[in-house]
Motif scaffolding. Structure first.
Motif, PDB file in Angstrom:
ATOM      1  N   UNK B  33       0.844  -1.197   0.000  1.00 44.58           N
ATOM      2  CA  UNK B  33       0.000   0.000   0.000  1.00 44.58           C
ATOM      3  C   UNK B  33       0.878   1.245   0.000  1.00 44.58           C
ATOM      4  N   UNK B  35       0.224   5.301   0.998  1.00 43.85           N
ATOM      5  CA  UNK B  35      -0.694   6.253   1.594  1.00 43.85           C
ATOM      6  C   UNK B  35      -0.077   7.656   1.555  1.00 43.85           C
ATOM      7  N   UNK B  43      -4.229   8.745   7.233  1.00 43.37           N
ATOM      8  CA  UNK B  43      -3.646   8.316   5.953  1.00 43.37           C
ATOM      9  C   UNK B  43      -4.725   8.075   4.896  1.00 43.37           C
ATOM     10  N   UNK B  45      -5.392   6.249   1.297  1.00 38.92           N
ATOM     11  CA  UNK B  45      -4.846   5.242   0.395  1.00 38.92           C
ATOM     12  C   UNK B  45      -4.729   5.801  -1.013  1.00 38.92           C
ATOM     13  N   UNK B  48      -3.087   0.379  -4.001  1.00 34.86           N
ATOM     14  CA  UNK B  48      -2.893  -0.904  -3.351  1.00 34.86           C
ATOM     15  C   UNK B  48      -2.536  -1.936  -4.409  1.00 34.86           C
ATOM     16  N   UNK B  55      -4.842  -3.379  -7.151  1.00 37.27           N
ATOM     17  CA  UNK B  55      -6.158  -3.692  -6.590  1.00 37.27           C
ATOM     18  C   UNK B  55      -7.045  -2.462  -6.611  1.00 37.27           C
ATOM     19  N   UNK B  56      -6.469  -1.324  -6.216  1.00 37.04           N
ATOM     20  CA  UNK B  56      -7.231  -0.078  -6.194  1.00 37.04           C
ATOM     21  C   UNK B  56      -6.298   1.100  -6.365  1.00 37.04           C
ATOM     22  N   UNK B  91       3.468   7.194   3.175  1.00 44.65           N
ATOM     23  CA  UNK B  91       3.661   5.958   3.935  1.00 44.65           C
ATOM     24  C   UNK B  91       3.527   4.754   3.019  1.00 44.65           C
ATOM     25  N   UNK B  99      -6.654  -7.866   2.858  1.00 45.53           N
ATOM     26  CA  UNK B  99      -7.873  -8.259   3.535  1.00 45.53           C
ATOM     27  C   UNK B  99      -7.835  -7.905   5.003  1.00 45.53           C
ATOM     28  N   UNK B 100      -8.068  -8.905   5.850  1.00 51.48           N
ATOM     29  CA  UNK B 100      -8.098  -8.656   7.281  1.00 51.48           C
ATOM     30  C   UNK B 100      -6.730  -8.825   7.922  1.00 51.48           C
ATOM     31  N   UNK B 101      -5.704  -8.984   7.109  1.00 50.58           N
ATOM     32  CA  UNK B 101      -4.369  -9.129   7.672  1.00 50.58           C
ATOM     33  C   UNK B 101      -3.826  -7.783   8.139  1.00 50.58           C
ATOM     34  N   UNK B 103      -1.511  -4.659   8.629  1.00 45.48           N
ATOM     35  CA  UNK B 103      -0.585  -3.907   7.800  1.00 45.48           C
ATOM     36  C   UNK B 103       0.620  -3.514   8.652  1.00 45.48           C
ATOM     37  N   UNK B 105       3.765  -0.911   8.700  1.00 48.99           N
ATOM     38  CA  UNK B 105       4.082   0.369   8.087  1.00 48.99           C
ATOM     39  C   UNK B 105       5.576   0.676   8.145  1.00 48.99           C
TER      40      UNK B 105
END
Lengths: 112, 114
Positions: B33, B35, B43, B45, B48, B55-56, B91, B99-101, B103, B105
């Motif tokens: 990612x 940011x 931050x 985004x 990603x 992804x985005x 960043x 996902x739910x993992x 991050x 930094x």
């Protein structure tokens, strides 16, 4: 679309008193929710996360948060503040798209 | 394990100049990612990546910002030309599979545009 609202830009507490940092979210799906902390001149660090398991989540340094679906809230609490807790706290939501959205942050000030 | 590395840590440039930031994620992390964090804000985004695919990038100002992640490992973010409002901390973060993992930094790059 998802969004997250941190209801207070600043929270001021005395050392040894409880901490409450408020976060409300909006998501079309069952979200994953996170709290991150940013100490001055340090990188962001994960405090805790909710991912559809237990609704009361315990994190590091005595922090915990409760997921309340009916209230779309994920407030962060700690029973007794320490001086070292002074930092910026961010609530983050991530829905089924797995794209994270950060709140604007809450600055926690701890007075001796 | 080594953390997320970013360079440079600080950069000062004149408006209309170009600048590039580099990020090396934690080994084995598929998701990366970028940011933008403006002073006093959370931050935002910018882009990603999942491996070397995007992804985005819906919030990336594509007329001036570009990013790439060749070979699915390290990544560069470029601004050309820079504007005053680009002054911020950039960043980089990585996670095992998004996902739910969690991050992780990096320390960030503080950009000042004069």
């Amino acid at each position: 679309a998802q969004s997250v609202t941190q209801l207070d830009s600043h929270v001021s507490v005395s050392e040894g008193t409880p901490v409450l940092l408020r976060c409300n979210y909006s998501s079309s799906y069952s979200p994953s929710l996170f709290w991150y902390v940013q100490h001055p001149n340090k990188g962001l660090q994960l405090l805790l996360k909710y991912t559809s398991a237990a609704t009361l989540v315990k994190g590091i340094n005595g922090f915990e948060a409760e997921f309340k679906k009916s209230e779309t809230s994920f407030h962060l609490t700690k029973p007794s503040a320490h001086m070292s807790d002074a930092a910026e706290y961010f609530c983050v939501v991530s829905d089924a798209s797995y794209i994270p959205t950060f709140g604007r942050g809450t600055s926690l000030i701890v007075h001796p | 394990e080594a953390g997320v590395a970013q360079s440079p840590r600080y950069k000062i440039i004149e408006k209309r100049q170009s600048v590039a930031f580099w990020c090396n994620p934690i080994s084995g992390h598929a998701t990366l990612y970028w940011y933008q964090q403006i002073l006093g804000q959370g931050p935002k985004l910018l882009i990603q990546f999942q491996n070397n695919g995007v992804v985005d990038d819906s919030q990336l100002p594509k007329d001036r910002f570009s990013a790439e992640r060749l070979k699915g490992v390290d990544s560069t973010l470029k601004i050309q030309p820079a504007k005053l409002e680009d002054s911020a901390v950039y960043l980089c973060a990585s996670s095992f599979r998004g996902g739910a993992n969690e991050q992780f930094f990096g320390p960030g790059t503080r950009l000042t545009v004069l």
